[in-house]
Design a protein around this motif. Structure first.
Motif, PDB file in Angstrom:
ATOM      1  N   LEU A 115       0.832  -1.205   0.000  1.00 28.94           N
ATOM      2  CA  LEU A 115       0.000   0.000   0.000  1.00 28.94           C
ATOM      3  C   LEU A 115       0.867   1.255   0.000  1.00 28.94           C
ATOM      4  N   LYS A 116       0.321   2.312  -0.610  1.00 32.25           N
ATOM      5  CA  LYS A 116       0.963   3.622  -0.571  1.00 32.25           C
ATOM      6  C   LYS A 116       0.308   4.527   0.467  1.00 32.25           C
ATOM      7  N   GLU A 117      -0.857   4.113   0.941  1.00 29.45           N
ATOM      8  CA  GLU A 117      -1.590   4.844   1.958  1.00 29.45           C
ATOM      9  C   GLU A 117      -2.438   3.833   2.736  1.00 29.45           C
ATOM     10  N   PRO A 118      -2.842   4.156   3.952  1.00 30.48           N
ATOM     11  CA  PRO A 118      -3.649   3.192   4.697  1.00 30.48           C
ATOM     12  C   PRO A 118      -5.041   3.042   4.116  1.00 30.48           C
ATOM     13  N   ALA A 119      -5.558   1.836   4.162  1.00 32.87           N
ATOM     14  CA  ALA A 119      -6.970   1.605   3.865  1.00 32.87           C
ATOM     15  C   ALA A 119      -7.778   2.071   5.064  1.00 32.87           C
ATOM     16  N   LYS A 120      -8.861   2.837   4.814  1.00 34.09           N
ATOM     17  CA  LYS A 120      -9.614   3.456   5.904  1.00 34.09           C
ATOM     18  C   LYS A 120     -11.080   3.039   5.859  1.00 34.09           C
ATOM     19  N   VAL A 121     -11.583   2.674   7.033  1.00 30.84           N
ATOM     20  CA  VAL A 121     -12.984   2.299   7.177  1.00 30.84           C
ATOM     21  C   VAL A 121     -13.839   3.553   7.276  1.00 30.84           C
ATOM     22  N   PHE A 122     -14.925   3.605   6.516  1.00 29.58           N
ATOM     23  CA  PHE A 122     -15.925   4.664   6.677  1.00 29.58           C
ATOM     24  C   PHE A 122     -17.043   4.131   7.565  1.00 29.58           C
ATOM     25  N   ASN A 123     -17.349   4.884   8.615  1.00 29.10           N
ATOM     26  CA  ASN A 123     -18.227   4.392   9.669  1.00 29.10           C
ATOM     27  C   ASN A 123     -19.670   4.190   9.224  1.00 29.10           C
ATOM     28  N   ASP A 124     -20.069   4.839   8.140  1.00 26.06           N
ATOM     29  CA  ASP A 124     -21.450   4.723   7.676  1.00 26.06           C
ATOM     30  C   ASP A 124     -21.576   3.852   6.427  1.00 26.06           C
ATOM     31  N   ALA A 125     -20.495   3.165   6.028  1.00 22.87           N
ATOM     32  CA  ALA A 125     -20.548   2.370   4.803  1.00 22.87           C
ATOM     33  C   ALA A 125     -21.158   0.998   5.035  1.00 22.87           C
ATOM     34  N   ASN A 126     -20.751   0.333   6.101  1.00 23.58           N
ATOM     35  CA  ASN A 126     -21.245  -1.011   6.387  1.00 23.58           C
ATOM     36  C   ASN A 126     -20.965  -1.313   7.853  1.00 23.58           C
ATOM     37  N   GLN A 127     -21.895  -1.958   8.527  1.00 24.04           N
ATOM     38  CA  GLN A 127     -21.681  -2.250   9.940  1.00 24.04           C
ATOM     39  C   GLN A 127     -20.560  -3.257  10.155  1.00 24.04           C
ATOM     40  N   ASP A 128     -20.286  -4.086   9.154  1.00 27.14           N
ATOM     41  CA  ASP A 128     -19.252  -5.111   9.285  1.00 27.14           C
ATOM     42  C   ASP A 128     -18.236  -4.989   8.165  1.00 27.14           C
ATOM     43  N   ILE A 129     -16.981  -5.080   8.540  1.00 28.02           N
ATOM     44  CA  ILE A 129     -15.881  -5.133   7.582  1.00 28.02           C
ATOM     45  C   ILE A 129     -15.060  -6.355   7.934  1.00 28.02           C
ATOM     46  N   LYS A 187       6.588   2.339   4.864  1.00 32.47           N
ATOM     47  CA  LYS A 187       6.322   3.766   4.712  1.00 32.47           C
ATOM     48  C   LYS A 187       4.967   4.205   5.251  1.00 32.47           C
ATOM     49  N   THR A 188       4.003   3.286   5.357  1.00 34.37           N
ATOM     50  CA  THR A 188       2.661   3.717   5.733  1.00 34.37           C
ATOM     51  C   THR A 188       1.999   2.700   6.647  1.00 34.37           C
ATOM     52  N   ARG A 189       1.075   3.190   7.472  1.00 33.81           N
ATOM     53  CA  ARG A 189       0.168   2.302   8.196  1.00 33.81           C
ATOM     54  C   ARG A 189      -0.677   1.542   7.178  1.00 33.81           C
ATOM     55  N   ILE A 190      -1.198   0.387   7.561  1.00 39.76           N
ATOM     56  CA  ILE A 190      -1.926  -0.456   6.621  1.00 39.76           C
ATOM     57  C   ILE A 190      -3.437  -0.287   6.725  1.00 39.76           C
ATOM     58  N   LEU A 191      -3.977  -0.208   7.948  1.00 37.56           N
ATOM     59  CA  LEU A 191      -5.427  -0.238   8.127  1.00 37.56           C
ATOM     60  C   LEU A 191      -5.821   0.692   9.273  1.00 37.56           C
ATOM     61  N   TYR A 192      -6.936   1.427   9.078  1.00 36.49           N
ATOM     62  CA  TYR A 192      -7.343   2.452  10.044  1.00 36.49           C
ATOM     63  C   TYR A 192      -8.862   2.473  10.163  1.00 36.49           C
ATOM     64  N   MET A 193      -9.350   2.450  11.418  1.00 38.50           N
ATOM     65  CA  MET A 193     -10.774   2.633  11.699  1.00 38.50           C
ATOM     66  C   MET A 193     -10.912   3.518  12.929  1.00 38.50           C
ATOM     67  N   ASN A 194     -11.750   4.547  12.836  1.00 35.71           N
ATOM     68  CA  ASN A 194     -11.892   5.489  13.947  1.00 35.71           C
ATOM     69  C   ASN A 194     -13.290   6.096  13.925  1.00 35.71           C
ATOM     70  N   THR A 195     -14.127   5.670  14.861  1.00 40.47           N
ATOM     71  CA  THR A 195     -15.504   6.168  14.905  1.00 40.47           C
ATOM     72  C   THR A 195     -15.583   7.621  15.335  1.00 40.47           C
ATOM     73  N   CYS A 196     -14.485   8.165  15.863  1.00 40.17           N
ATOM     74  CA  CYS A 196     -14.479   9.559  16.302  1.00 40.17           C
ATOM     75  C   CYS A 196     -13.735  10.481  15.345  1.00 40.17           C
ATOM     76  N   ASP A 197     -13.413  10.002  14.171  1.00 43.31           N
ATOM     77  CA  ASP A 197     -12.756  10.810  13.155  1.00 43.31           C
ATOM     78  C   ASP A 197     -13.831  11.355  12.209  1.00 43.31           C
ATOM     79  N   LYS A 198     -14.018  12.663  12.191  1.00 42.82           N
ATOM     80  CA  LYS A 198     -15.044  13.266  11.338  1.00 42.82           C
ATOM     81  C   LYS A 198     -14.825  12.951   9.867  1.00 42.82           C
ATOM     82  N   ASN A 199     -13.568  12.815   9.471  1.00 37.70           N
ATOM     83  CA  ASN A 199     -13.283  12.506   8.075  1.00 37.70           C
ATOM     84  C   ASN A 199     -13.809  11.135   7.660  1.00 37.70           C
TER      85      ASN A 199
END
Length: 356
Positions: free
Chosen positions: A93-107, A122-134
């Motif tokens: 990866l060139k950037e982390p894969a990021k979970v969107f909180n409203d896309a699906n309840q399960d990943i 060079k980069t983090r791989i996976l990111y999930m954050n329910t408190c990240d507005k982005n």
């Protein structure tokens, strides 16, 4: 050396989930999990069925399994599998894969024992954050919400690096806040996070704020496992958390390092850190349960060559059963058990285990 062979009154073994570990005999690198771990796995900690996936990465060739396709699938959520051919494949990866909180309840991300997700150093791989507005807020109580539920299984995370992350530090491979998280049949190799700081950590995994204080499950996973494969960061050479409970089953932590210096709070003239060679847990009202797990040959500069576990309100507890903790080096402040730094009044129940 401390050997405990008695069981507590009322302890019993209940039937566990039965499933295969496709990384029990990998073609390269240490296997996933402790081969001597025999503890029962509760059904909620077992792998998720992905026989009816939402996304298939690839069309049968290694070249078709791209980082862009993986990042896009994670953003959409659901059950994600790979079709990259019959041989092991690495996706960088060139950037982390990021979970969107409203896309699906399960990943659910399932590599079928053939996929390595790499950060390329060079980069983090996976990111999930329910408190990240982005990533889209979905509740008014983002620190304690039921979903998303993220599961990684039958897959390897290698060469993740979160040192360039400034706002959400730690978690070289995976960073999680909110919802639920579990890892089953996974390997974590050569991941790293910031090397300095009193509380930054989790070279492989960093977790915050799980729903209803339910535990993170780590099942049949390996962190390091052999020389040259270990993870390293300021604290928590394997995993790190604040105020989170963990249940770790039939797993292996070895050759991980907490490379900070000065502890927490930082000693004068130091940058802080260096605690929890394998595991770093801090916060309030949390538990650490270790079953069928081997923790050995980890290293620290400050405290807890194997485990650093500090509950600020003195309410947390540790349970260790059918496990071995040995040959971890460095550190100090071991009031009750070798290699475990904790308050002397922390309840720690150890059965059928060796700690030395």
């Amino acid at each position: 050396m401390v050997i405990f062979m008695a069981r507590c009154d009322g302890d019993h073994t209940s039937p566990g989930a039965e499933f295969q570990n496709p990384l029990a005999n990998p073609q390269d690198g240490p296997a996933a999990g402790n081969p001597d771990g025999k503890s029962a796995v509760p059904p909620e900690a077992a792998p998720v069925d992905v026989s009816n996936p939402d996304h298939i990465i690839g069309n049968g060739t290694p070249e078709s399994c791209t980082a862009d396709a993986f990042v896009k699938a994670v953003a959409q959520g659901g059950k994600i599998v790979f079709d990259c051919g019959p041989e092991p494949v690495e996706i960088t990866l060139k950037e982390p894969a990021k979970v969107f909180n409203d896309a699906n309840q399960d990943i659910v991300i399932d590599g079928n024992g053939l996929v390595t997700l790499s950060g390329g150093g060079k980069t983090r791989i996976l990111y999930m954050n329910t408190c990240d507005k982005n990533q889209h807020w979905t509740t008014s109580h983002c620190q304690d919400q039921e979903s998303p539920r993220l599961t990684v299984q039958n897959i390897t995370f290698a060469d993740g690096n979160s040192r360039n992350e400034t706002e959400y530090d730690g978690g070289g491979a995976i960073w999680v806040r909110g919802g639920r998280f579990k890892a089953v049949n996974c390997r974590f190799f050569n991941n790293t996070c910031d090397s300095l700081g009193p509380d930054v950590g989790g070279a492989a995994i960093r977790v915050f704020s799980q729903y209803n204080n339910l535990p993170v499950y780590i099942v049949n996973c390996t962190f390091g496992g052999a020389p040259g494969y270990g993870n390293f960061g300021s604290n928590g050479g394997g995993i790190s958390s604040i105020g989170v409970s963990w249940t770790i089953i039939n797993s292996l932590f070895s050759y991980n390092r907490a490379i900070g210096n000065g502890g927490n709070p930082s000693q004068a003239g130091t940058s802080g850190g260096g605690s929890g060679g394998a595991i770093y847990n801090d916060g309030n009202t949390m538990t650490l349960t270790i079953l069928g797990t081997l923790i050995e040959k980890n290293r620290v500069n400050a405290y807890g060559s194997a485990i650093f576990f500090v509950t600020n309100d003195h309410t947390g507890n540790i349970r260790i059963d059918n496990s071995v903790i040995r040959n971890n080096t460095g550190g100090s402040w071991y009031p009750l058990f070798p290699a475990i730094s904790m308050h002397s009044d922390t309840k720690c129940v150890v059965t059928n285990s060796i700690i030395e």
